[in-house]
Scaffold this motif. Structure first.
Motif, mmCIF file in Angstrom:
data_model
loop_
_atom_site.group_PDB
_atom_site.id
_atom_site.type_symbol
_atom_site.label_atom_id
_atom_site.label_comp_id
_atom_site.label_asym_id
_atom_site.label_seq_id
_atom_site.Cartn_x
_atom_site.Cartn_y
_atom_site.Cartn_z
ATOM 1 N N ASP A 149 -24.598 9.835 -2.172
ATOM 2 C CA ASP A 149 -24.892 11.180 -2.682
ATOM 3 C C ASP A 149 -23.601 11.902 -3.056
ATOM 4 O OD1 ASP A 149 -27.660 10.932 -2.400
ATOM 5 O OD2 ASP A 149 -27.624 11.635 -0.329
ATOM 6 N N GLN A 150 -22.640 11.946 -2.120
ATOM 7 C CA GLN A 150 -21.417 12.711 -2.378
ATOM 8 C C GLN A 150 -20.421 11.959 -3.261
ATOM 9 O OE1 GLN A 150 -19.626 14.277 1.191
ATOM 10 N NE2 GLN A 150 -21.464 15.384 1.797
ATOM 11 N N MET A 151 -20.014 10.751 -2.856
ATOM 12 C CA MET A 151 -18.957 10.041 -3.588
ATOM 13 C C MET A 151 -19.411 9.558 -4.963
ATOM 14 S SD MET A 151 -16.180 10.216 -1.833
ATOM 15 C CE MET A 151 -16.744 11.888 -1.468
ATOM 16 N N ALA A 152 -20.648 9.105 -5.081
ATOM 17 C CA ALA A 152 -21.149 8.657 -6.384
ATOM 18 C C ALA A 152 -21.187 9.810 -7.381
ATOM 19 C CB ALA A 152 -22.540 8.045 -6.235
ATOM 20 N N SER A 153 -21.403 11.021 -6.894
ATOM 21 C CA SER A 153 -21.367 12.199 -7.758
ATOM 22 C C SER A 153 -19.931 12.628 -8.030
ATOM 23 C CB SER A 153 -22.127 13.358 -7.096
ATOM 24 O OG SER A 153 -23.503 13.079 -6.967
ATOM 25 N N LEU A 154 -19.091 12.589 -6.990
ATOM 26 C CA LEU A 154 -17.703 13.030 -7.148
ATOM 27 C C LEU A 154 -16.958 12.212 -8.184
ATOM 28 C CD1 LEU A 154 -15.506 14.973 -6.139
ATOM 29 C CD2 LEU A 154 -14.872 13.216 -4.448
ATOM 30 N N VAL A 155 -17.252 10.923 -8.279
ATOM 31 C CA VAL A 155 -16.542 10.090 -9.247
ATOM 32 C C VAL A 155 -16.844 10.536 -10.678
ATOM 33 C CG1 VAL A 155 -18.309 8.270 -9.454
ATOM 34 C CG2 VAL A 155 -15.907 7.714 -9.835
ATOM 35 N N MET A 156 -18.069 10.993 -10.934
ATOM 36 C CA MET A 156 -18.414 11.487 -12.271
ATOM 37 C C MET A 156 -17.742 12.826 -12.551
ATOM 38 S SD MET A 156 -22.428 10.465 -12.889
ATOM 39 C CE MET A 156 -23.028 10.379 -11.216
ATOM 40 N N LEU B 156 -12.939 16.059 -14.922
ATOM 41 C CA LEU B 156 -11.891 17.061 -14.694
ATOM 42 C C LEU B 156 -10.491 16.470 -14.623
ATOM 43 C CD1 LEU B 156 -13.698 19.208 -11.982
ATOM 44 C CD2 LEU B 156 -13.199 19.899 -14.335
ATOM 45 N N GLY B 157 -10.388 15.233 -14.188
ATOM 46 C CA GLY B 157 -9.072 14.622 -14.045
ATOM 47 C C GLY B 157 -8.465 14.862 -12.681
ATOM 48 N N LYS B 158 -8.603 16.060 -12.149
ATOM 49 C CA LYS B 158 -8.058 16.400 -10.840
ATOM 50 C C LYS B 158 -8.980 17.406 -10.173
ATOM 51 C CE LYS B 158 -3.908 18.092 -8.480
ATOM 52 N NZ LYS B 158 -2.522 18.604 -8.645
ATOM 53 N N VAL B 159 -9.305 17.169 -8.901
ATOM 54 C CA VAL B 159 -10.190 18.073 -8.179
ATOM 55 C C VAL B 159 -9.672 18.290 -6.765
ATOM 56 C CG1 VAL B 159 -12.278 17.482 -9.467
ATOM 57 C CG2 VAL B 159 -11.691 16.180 -7.422
ATOM 58 N N THR B 160 -9.992 19.449 -6.214
ATOM 59 C CA THR B 160 -9.679 19.755 -4.820
ATOM 60 C C THR B 160 -10.949 19.581 -3.989
ATOM 61 O OG1 THR B 160 -7.951 21.332 -5.416
ATOM 62 C CG2 THR B 160 -8.901 21.530 -3.208
ATOM 63 N N CYS B 161 -10.830 18.851 -2.883
ATOM 64 C CA CYS B 161 -11.960 18.641 -1.987
ATOM 65 C C CYS B 161 -11.578 19.080 -0.584
ATOM 66 C CB CYS B 161 -12.370 17.172 -1.959
ATOM 67 S SG CYS B 161 -13.118 16.577 -3.490
ATOM 68 N N ALA B 162 -12.472 19.806 0.059
ATOM 69 C CA ALA B 162 -12.271 20.217 1.443
ATOM 70 C C ALA B 162 -13.000 19.247 2.362
ATOM 71 C CB ALA B 162 -12.786 21.642 1.648
ATOM 72 N N ARG B 163 -12.277 18.706 3.311
ATOM 73 C CA ARG B 163 -12.844 17.736 4.248
ATOM 74 C C ARG B 163 -13.477 18.480 5.407
ATOM 75 N NH1 ARG B 163 -8.447 13.871 5.390
ATOM 76 N NH2 ARG B 163 -7.492 15.771 6.193
ATOM 77 N N ILE C 190 -11.586 6.697 -6.741
ATOM 78 C CA ILE C 190 -11.714 8.049 -7.281
ATOM 79 C C ILE C 190 -10.330 8.681 -7.271
ATOM 80 C CG2 ILE C 190 -12.912 10.257 -7.099
ATOM 81 C CD1 ILE C 190 -15.038 8.872 -5.412
ATOM 82 N N SER C 191 -9.746 8.813 -8.432
ATOM 83 C CA SER C 191 -8.367 9.297 -8.534
ATOM 84 C C SER C 191 -8.329 10.805 -8.744
ATOM 85 C CB SER C 191 -7.647 8.601 -9.687
ATOM 86 O OG SER C 191 -8.320 8.835 -10.915
ATOM 87 N N GLY C 192 -7.147 11.384 -8.502
ATOM 88 C CA GLY C 192 -6.935 12.801 -8.761
ATOM 89 C C GLY C 192 -7.587 13.730 -7.769
ATOM 90 N N VAL C 193 -7.872 13.239 -6.546
ATOM 91 C CA VAL C 193 -8.539 14.060 -5.534
ATOM 92 C C VAL C 193 -7.505 14.576 -4.532
ATOM 93 C CG1 VAL C 193 -10.269 14.135 -3.705
ATOM 94 C CG2 VAL C 193 -10.694 12.789 -5.776
ATOM 95 N N GLU C 194 -7.363 15.880 -4.456
ATOM 96 C CA GLU C 194 -6.521 16.500 -3.439
ATOM 97 C C GLU C 194 -7.422 16.916 -2.277
ATOM 98 O OE1 GLU C 194 -3.706 20.461 -2.703
ATOM 99 O OE2 GLU C 194 -5.000 20.314 -4.469
ATOM 100 N N ILE C 195 -7.114 16.411 -1.076
ATOM 101 C CA ILE C 195 -7.960 16.689 0.090
ATOM 102 C C ILE C 195 -7.281 17.696 1.006
ATOM 103 C CG2 ILE C 195 -9.078 15.717 2.121
ATOM 104 C CD1 ILE C 195 -9.418 13.120 0.641
ATOM 105 N N ILE C 196 -8.019 18.758 1.321
ATOM 106 C CA ILE C 196 -7.542 19.767 2.260
ATOM 107 C C ILE C 196 -8.555 19.875 3.392
ATOM 108 C CG2 ILE C 196 -6.265 21.086 0.512
ATOM 109 C CD1 ILE C 196 -8.611 22.976 0.279
ATOM 110 N N ASP C 197 -8.144 20.442 4.518
ATOM 111 C CA ASP C 197 -9.057 20.613 5.653
ATOM 112 C C ASP C 197 -9.877 21.884 5.483
ATOM 113 O OD1 ASP C 197 -8.425 18.296 7.082
ATOM 114 O OD2 ASP C 197 -6.631 19.237 7.928
ATOM 115 N N TYR C 198 -11.182 21.744 5.578
ATOM 116 C CA TYR C 198 -12.089 22.868 5.362
ATOM 117 C C TYR C 198 -11.850 23.999 6.354
ATOM 118 C CZ TYR C 198 -16.486 25.453 4.981
ATOM 119 O OH TYR C 198 -17.424 26.435 4.830
#
Length: 416
Positions: free
Chosen positions: A145-152, A157-164, A177-185
């Motif tokens: 649900d989450q990762m299969a959608s995030l890849v699209m 976008l090329g680059k996205v911010t994701c809160a863990r 899945i490239s260009g993902v910046e992960i921060i702590d929610y």
């Protein structure tokens, strides 16, 4: 307060058109909408009931497995809430009414609905969209649900911010899945984060030409390549005359094969009459990346198998992560596993041949495969108990039936 459930076509025209991709199972249209939110730094939607009223999301709140989004108009009125579980929106809540968009995840939705509270001080909210919220307690929903959608979305976008929100089963980078910046929610205040879910993954698996399935196969292949690359030249095992490795899934939780210990013991005994050595890799619950998980129920099942067979031919994978499990599966000749989340490692990520079993109503991955996968026929399945939920109903299968299917897999693989 007693809520009534209303139909999708009772919602305003503008709102229906904005989120129609959920109902139509069109993840590409959904990825465009969520990409627009990201670029605008705002989550905005027409009001679900009042025509020509624009609303924006001023707050999100995690409740169990759900993410609740709170909306209002520019003056702080026309408030409503959306609950996310497996889709962009599963239900809408407004003035005591519940509008079902995607009926999946009912338990998580109901828990979230009971916690909705519009009393927040609007002066402390800015409604700035901070990015996408990732992490889930269940591996299927995290990956499919989450990762299969995030890849699209990330592709757009090329680059996205994701809160863990919690530890991850597999980091996006390992899924390609490239260009993902992960921060702590927990370190973020005053910004809105939404699940990247577009449409419910299980609704797309029967569509062989769908963009969703292409994305799924891409992230699965990326992880498989990564694991193979980390195995230091250890080859993928194949059925030989001397030795066989079997990946055997167990569970002490819901939807279990009640006679799984007997099936495993019988499988080892009968295969030992054919092969000089039989190695069984016993799998159970999966840990988050970099962690080890202790689960008494699954460990007790493993210990029951040890009491039957001894431990010299057994390897315990219970409580390990997908990195370790897929590496083990790639050394195996075949698997026997439940057709739910229990088959993610051997079937979807490692892609080895095998036998799938389940109760009569649940089969999570109804795809065709270019390797041998045999499902136990429903006529061989005896269901137990009165539980009406297909994701919770236990069952049993004669040990001889599963062994016969394993032999069929071996025969086909030897001749292929």
């Amino acid at each position: 307060m007693e809520n009534k459930r209303s139909r999708f076509n009772q919602l305003s025209f503008g709102f229906r058109e904005a989120i129609r991709f959920v109902v139509d199972c069109d993840p590409l249209a959904g990825s465009k909408l969520l990409s627009d939110f990201y670029l605008a730094r705002s989550v905005y939607l027409p009001h679900p009931v009042s025509e020509s009223v624009e609303t924006y999301c001023y707050k999100n709140e995690i409740v169990g497995l759900a993410n609740v989004l709170y909306f209002c108009d520019g003056a702080g009125g026309h408030r409503w809430a959306a609950v996310q579980v497996t889709s962009f929106i599963n239900v809408v809540y407004i003035d005591g009414d519940i509008y079902v968009i995607d009926g999946d995840g009912a338990g998580a939705v109901n828990k979230a609905l009971g916690c909705i509270d519009f009393s927040i001080d609007m002066n402390n909210t800015v409604g700035r969209f901070g990015g996408f919220l990732i992490g889930h307690a269940r591996p299927y929903h995290y990956i499919y649900d989450q990762m299969a959608s995030l890849v699209m979305i990330s592709r757009s976008l090329g680059k996205v911010t994701c809160a863990r929100a919690q530890p991850l089963f597999i980091s996006p980078g390992f899924l390609g899945i490239s260009g993902v910046e992960i921060i702590d929610y927990e370190s973020i205040e005053g910004e809105v984060f939404i699940y990247p879910c577009l449409v419910r993954g299980s609704s797309c698996f029967n569509k062989s030409d769908s963009e969703y399935l292409v994305s799924v196969q891409g992230i699965e292949s990326s992880f498989r390549r990564y694991v193979i690359g980390s195995m230091c030249g250890q080859g993928v095992n194949r059925v030989s005359k001397e030795e066989i490795n079997v990946y055997f899934g167990i569970t002490g939780q819901k939807r279990k094969l009640i006679n799984q210990v007997e099936v495993c013991s019988h499988l080892h005994k009968e295969l030992s009459n054919i092969f000089a050595k039989v190695n069984i890799f016993v799998d159970g619950l999966t840990a988050k990346e970099g962690e080890k998980l202790k689960n008494v129920d699954d460990q007790n099942v493993f210990f029951d198998i040890v009491r039957e067979l001894g431990d010299k031919d057994l390897t315990c994978l219970v409580g390990m992560g997908y990195h370790e499990k897929v590496a083990a599966a790639l050394k195996c000749d075949l698997f026997v596993a439940n057709a739910g989340s229990g088959c993610i490692a051997p079937l979807r990520l490692a892609r080895i041949p095998g036998v799938l079993h389940s109760n009569k109503d649940l089969s999570t991955f109804p795809n065709e495969y270019n390797f041998t996968v045999i499902n136990v026929d429903d006529s061989c399945v005896l269901e137990h108990g009165e539980n009406k939920r297909p994701d919770a109903r236990d069952y049993s299968i004669l040990k001889e039936n599963i062994f016969d299917l394993v032999c069929e897999v071996i025969k086909i693989e030897k001749n292929s």
